[in-house]
Every structure is written in structure tokens, then in C-alpha cells.
Design a protein around this motif. Structure first.
Motif, PDB file in Angstrom:
ATOM      1  N   SER A  93      30.781 -66.441  46.668  1.00  0.00           N
ATOM      2  CA  SER A  93      29.457 -66.696  46.104  1.00  0.00           C
ATOM      3  C   SER A  93      28.506 -65.545  46.454  1.00  0.00           C
ATOM      4  N   PRO A  94      27.428 -65.391  45.691  1.00  0.00           N
ATOM      5  CA  PRO A  94      26.442 -64.342  45.980  1.00  0.00           C
ATOM      6  C   PRO A  94      25.797 -64.475  47.350  1.00  0.00           C
ATOM      7  N   THR A  95      25.871 -65.663  47.930  1.00  0.00           N
ATOM      8  CA  THR A  95      25.273 -65.873  49.254  1.00  0.00           C
ATOM      9  C   THR A  95      26.165 -65.360  50.371  1.00  0.00           C
ATOM     10  N   GLY A  96      27.355 -64.899  49.997  1.00  0.00           N
ATOM     11  CA  GLY A  96      28.236 -64.325  51.003  1.00  0.00           C
ATOM     12  C   GLY A  96      29.192 -65.298  51.648  1.00  0.00           C
ATOM     13  N   THR A  97      29.442 -66.419  50.997  1.00  0.00           N
ATOM     14  CA  THR A  97      30.410 -67.391  51.505  1.00  0.00           C
ATOM     15  C   THR A  97      31.360 -67.780  50.378  1.00  0.00           C
ATOM     16  N   TYR A 147      33.238 -70.750  48.185  1.00  0.00           N
ATOM     17  CA  TYR A 147      33.078 -72.139  47.792  1.00  0.00           C
ATOM     18  C   TYR A 147      34.344 -72.582  47.074  1.00  0.00           C
TER      19      TYR A 147
END
Length: 125
Positions: free
Chosen positions: A54-58, A60
């Protein structure tokens, strides 16, 4: 050259568990989606599960409704592997399971750049 190699398929009884493993070689897929599709005899290929960055760096996880609560995904970027743990297997889970990597578009669509050769899972009493 990129290869995805699945292992762990077999014949089990309803309610049993099975773990499929997919080993990737040829490049790293750290930022790419990896997952599994399956195809039962006489049916279209269907999405099972995928892990995506994901763009948040995790990462999913996305699971199809038919396997939620029974299947889980784990990913090891050091080994370049993705495993599918399948619990409480049902006869309708019988299919050839394919490992996939590098989605082009939605991760639930079968538009992946790389596919394994498939491994047979048969659930029967």
C-alpha cells in the motif's frame, strides 16, 4: 528469467488443512502484489487471495469471500516466498492453485505478469 514455483498441494479430507508455498526467483517482488488464483474443473479461474503493497508503506491482504476465515497469507521477502495456509478445507476448494506476482490493475483481476505452473489441491472423503 522469473520463475514462480508452487509446492504443497495434495489430497486431503474435508476439514483438513494444507499449506501451499510459492517460491519466486529471478527478481524481487517486495513492492509487487503476490497471491493465489485457482481453477476448478469446468469453471473459470478465480481469485483466492493476495498481499499487496500500500502507499502507506505496509502490506494489506485481500481474500475472496469464499475463503475468508479459513485461508491466510504470509509473505517472506527475504526468501521471496508467499504461502497460503488453508484450513477447514471443503470439497469446493478442489482446484489447481496458481501463484501469481506483479498485478496489472486490480489485484483481484487475473491480469498478473507472472504465473506459476499450478499445484493440485483435492478435497475429498
Amino acid at each position: 528469467q522469473v520463475h514462480l514455483v508452487e509446492s504443497g498441494g495434495g489430497l486431503v479430507q474435508p476439514g483438513d488443512s494444507l499449506r501451499l508455498s510459492c517460491a519466486a526467483s529471478g527478481r524481487s517482488f517486495i513492492r509487487a502484489a503476490m497471491g493465489w488464483f485457482r481453477q476448478a474443473p469446468g469453471k473459470e479461474r478465480e481469485f483466492v487471495a493476495a498481499l499487496a503493497w500500500s502507499p502507506t508503506g505496509t502490506y494489506y491482504t485481500t481474500l475472496s469471500d469464499s475463503v475468508k476465515g479459513r485461508f491466510t497469507l504470509t509473505r517472506d521477502n527475504n526468501k521471496n516466498t508467499i504461502d497460503l495456509q488453508m484450513n477447514n478445507l471443503k470439497s469446493e476448494d478442489t482446484a489447481v492453485y496458481y501463484c501469481v506476482a506483479e498485478a496489472r490493475g486490480r489485484i483481484t483481476d487475473d491480469k498478473y505478469d507472472y504465473w506459476g505452473q499450478g499445484t493440485q489441491v483435492t478435497v475429498s472423503s
